[in-house]
Design a protein around this motif. Structure first.
Motif, PDB file in Angstrom:
ATOM      1  N   LEU A 127       0.842  -1.203   0.000  1.00  7.83           N
ATOM      2  CA  LEU A 127       0.000   0.000   0.000  1.00  7.83           C
ATOM      3  C   LEU A 127       0.876   1.252   0.000  1.00  7.83           C
ATOM      4  N   GLN A 128       1.904   1.259   0.830  1.00  3.27           N
ATOM      5  CA  GLN A 128       2.807   2.410   0.898  1.00  3.27           C
ATOM      6  C   GLN A 128       3.518   2.638  -0.433  1.00  3.27           C
ATOM      7  N   SER A 129       3.909   1.556  -1.103  1.00  4.15           N
ATOM      8  CA  SER A 129       4.617   1.698  -2.381  1.00  4.15           C
ATOM      9  C   SER A 129       3.735   2.321  -3.458  1.00  4.15           C
ATOM     10  N   LYS A 130       2.421   2.201  -3.293  1.00  5.63           N
ATOM     11  CA  LYS A 130       1.475   2.779  -4.248  1.00  5.63           C
ATOM     12  C   LYS A 130       0.947   4.137  -3.774  1.00  5.63           C
ATOM     13  N   GLY A 131       1.472   4.631  -2.647  1.00  2.00           N
ATOM     14  CA  GLY A 131       1.048   5.925  -2.129  1.00  2.00           C
ATOM     15  C   GLY A 131      -0.330   5.916  -1.488  1.00  2.00           C
ATOM     16  N   ILE A 132      -0.793   4.736  -1.086  1.00  2.00           N
ATOM     17  CA  ILE A 132      -2.108   4.609  -0.450  1.00  2.00           C
ATOM     18  C   ILE A 132      -1.890   4.674   1.060  1.00  2.00           C
ATOM     19  N   ARG A 133      -2.468   5.702   1.686  1.00  2.00           N
ATOM     20  CA  ARG A 133      -2.212   5.979   3.104  1.00  2.00           C
ATOM     21  C   ARG A 133      -3.371   5.497   3.971  1.00  2.00           C
ATOM     22  N   ILE A 134      -3.059   4.601   4.882  1.00  2.00           N
ATOM     23  CA  ILE A 134      -4.101   4.049   5.749  1.00  2.00           C
ATOM     24  C   ILE A 134      -4.177   4.808   7.074  1.00  2.00           C
ATOM     25  N   ASP A 135      -5.280   4.626   7.733  1.00  2.00           N
ATOM     26  CA  ASP A 135      -5.519   5.210   9.050  1.00  2.00           C
ATOM     27  C   ASP A 135      -4.949   4.244  10.087  1.00  2.00           C
ATOM     28  N   TYR A 136      -3.791   4.583  10.631  1.00  2.00           N
ATOM     29  CA  TYR A 136      -3.129   3.699  11.580  1.00  2.00           C
ATOM     30  C   TYR A 136      -3.846   3.630  12.924  1.00  2.00           C
ATOM     31  N   VAL A 137      -4.533   4.689  13.305  1.00  2.00           N
ATOM     32  CA  VAL A 137      -5.312   4.649  14.546  1.00  2.00           C
ATOM     33  C   VAL A 137      -6.412   3.601  14.402  1.00  2.00           C
ATOM     34  N   ARG A 138      -7.132   3.661  13.300  1.00  2.00           N
ATOM     35  CA  ARG A 138      -8.215   2.704  13.036  1.00  2.00           C
ATOM     36  C   ARG A 138      -7.664   1.278  12.963  1.00  2.00           C
ATOM     37  N   LEU A 139      -6.532   1.099  12.258  1.00  2.00           N
ATOM     38  CA  LEU A 139      -5.936  -0.228  12.137  1.00  2.00           C
ATOM     39  C   LEU A 139      -5.487  -0.741  13.505  1.00  2.00           C
ATOM     40  N   CYS A 140      -4.887   0.120  14.290  1.00  2.00           N
ATOM     41  CA  CYS A 140      -4.453  -0.256  15.634  1.00  2.00           C
ATOM     42  C   CYS A 140      -5.655  -0.717  16.464  1.00  2.00           C
ATOM     43  N   MET A 141      -6.722   0.029  16.415  1.00  2.00           N
ATOM     44  CA  MET A 141      -7.938  -0.345  17.145  1.00  2.00           C
ATOM     45  C   MET A 141      -8.513  -1.658  16.619  1.00  2.00           C
ATOM     46  N   ASP A 142      -8.566  -1.802  15.302  1.00  2.00           N
ATOM     47  CA  ASP A 142      -9.092  -3.036  14.708  1.00  2.00           C
ATOM     48  C   ASP A 142      -8.298  -4.249  15.185  1.00  2.00           C
ATOM     49  N   LEU A 143      -6.980  -4.132  15.172  1.00  2.00           N
ATOM     50  CA  LEU A 143      -6.137  -5.247  15.591  1.00  2.00           C
ATOM     51  C   LEU A 143      -6.297  -5.533  17.082  1.00  2.00           C
ATOM     52  N   PHE A 144      -6.388  -4.465  17.866  1.00  2.00           N
ATOM     53  CA  PHE A 144      -6.516  -4.635  19.310  1.00  2.00           C
ATOM     54  C   PHE A 144      -7.811  -5.352  19.673  1.00  2.00           C
ATOM     55  N   PHE A 145      -8.899  -5.037  18.972  1.00  2.00           N
ATOM     56  CA  PHE A 145     -10.197  -5.632  19.285  1.00  2.00           C
ATOM     57  C   PHE A 145     -10.522  -6.859  18.434  1.00  2.00           C
ATOM     58  N   TYR A 146      -9.630  -7.237  17.541  1.00  2.00           N
ATOM     59  CA  TYR A 146      -9.890  -8.349  16.626  1.00  2.00           C
ATOM     60  C   TYR A 146     -10.196  -9.649  17.378  1.00  2.00           C
ATOM     61  N   ASP A 147      -9.428  -9.934  18.411  1.00  2.00           N
ATOM     62  CA  ASP A 147      -9.632 -11.186  19.143  1.00  2.00           C
ATOM     63  C   ASP A 147     -10.960 -11.213  19.890  1.00  2.00           C
ATOM     64  N   LYS A 148     -11.482 -10.055  20.248  1.00  2.00           N
ATOM     65  CA  LYS A 148     -12.754  -9.971  20.966  1.00  2.00           C
ATOM     66  C   LYS A 148     -13.947 -10.019  20.011  1.00  2.00           C
ATOM     67  N   SER A 149     -13.768  -9.464  18.811  1.00  2.00           N
ATOM     68  CA  SER A 149     -14.892  -9.361  17.879  1.00  2.00           C
ATOM     69  C   SER A 149     -14.424  -9.507  16.427  1.00  2.00           C
ATOM     70  N   PRO A 150     -13.854 -10.661  16.083  1.00  2.00           N
ATOM     71  CA  PRO A 150     -13.307 -10.819  14.734  1.00  2.00           C
ATOM     72  C   PRO A 150     -14.362 -10.671  13.631  1.00  2.00           C
ATOM     73  N   SER A 151     -15.545 -11.171  13.888  1.00  2.00           N
ATOM     74  CA  SER A 151     -16.585 -11.132  12.863  1.00  2.00           C
ATOM     75  C   SER A 151     -16.952  -9.712  12.462  1.00  2.00           C
ATOM     76  N   SER A 152     -17.102  -8.819  13.431  1.00  2.00           N
ATOM     77  CA  SER A 152     -17.500  -7.448  13.099  1.00  2.00           C
ATOM     78  C   SER A 152     -16.383  -6.703  12.364  1.00  2.00           C
ATOM     79  N   ILE A 153     -15.141  -6.971  12.722  1.00  2.00           N
ATOM     80  CA  ILE A 153     -14.022  -6.297  12.048  1.00  2.00           C
ATOM     81  C   ILE A 153     -13.850  -6.854  10.645  1.00  2.00           C
TER      82      ILE A 153
END
Length: 173
Positions: A127-153
């Motif tokens: 993604l970075q090589s193509k200049g596509i910038r992700i929201d790291y706050v959102r990704l951090c939150m998604d990963l943190f809560f993934y084990d609690k609610s994988p289906s919703s993420i």
């Protein structure tokens, strides 16, 4: 999940991401340590930095997520957080390479946040090589809560990828 602080640990995702961006911009040594933290044999160089941001080094999930996010930010070309969710970023990537959907399917098939942390570095670098910038706050939150609610993420990532938007209509003209 709209709050950027985890109530169970007190970890503030927004603060963490902002501080890593600031440290990388202000200090080349810090940026170098963050880049090395996603490699097991050199991660200890970044422990003082990660710990100063509230990362619990004894928590393997929190540490893995922090290492992934910090090293990804250190390789980021910009000095501020992006705005795209992982699903939306992969959708943008899909306009350039057709394997983006396959990457999404592999990611949503992961059973844990630790497994995701192992698979995501190559996706983020692409993604970075193509200049596509992700929201790291959102990704951090998604990963943190993934084990609690994988289906919703998983569902949100898929919805972000497959959803039709007005910008898609413009692209098809």
């Amino acid at each position: 999940m709209g709050n950027s602080t985890s109530e169970s640990t007190g970890f503030n995702f927004q603060h963490f991401v902002t501080q890593v961006f600031k440290n990388c911009e202000a200090d080349k040594t810090a940026a170098s340590k963050y880049k090395r933290c996603n490699l097991e044999r050199t991660e200890h160089y970044a422990w003082p930095l990660l710990s100063s941001h509230g990362v619990k080094l004894t928590n393997p999930v929190q540490l893995s997520i922090a290492k992934l996010i910090a090293s990804s930010i250190a390789y980021e070309s910009g000095s501020q957080n992006g705005h795209l969710s992982l699903g939306r970023a992969l959708k943008e990537l899909n306009q350039e390479i057709q394997s983006a959907e396959t990457r999404l399917l592999l990611l949503i098939g992961c059973d844990s946040s630790l497994e995701l942390c192992k698979m995501l570095p190559s996706v983020i670098r692409l993604l970075q090589s193509k200049g596509i910038r992700i929201d790291y706050v959102r990704l951090c939150m998604d990963l943190f809560f993934y084990d609690k609610s994988p289906s919703s993420i998983r569902t949100r990532w898929a919805e972000d990828f497959y959803s039709y938007s007005s910008s898609d209509k413009e692209l098809s003209k």
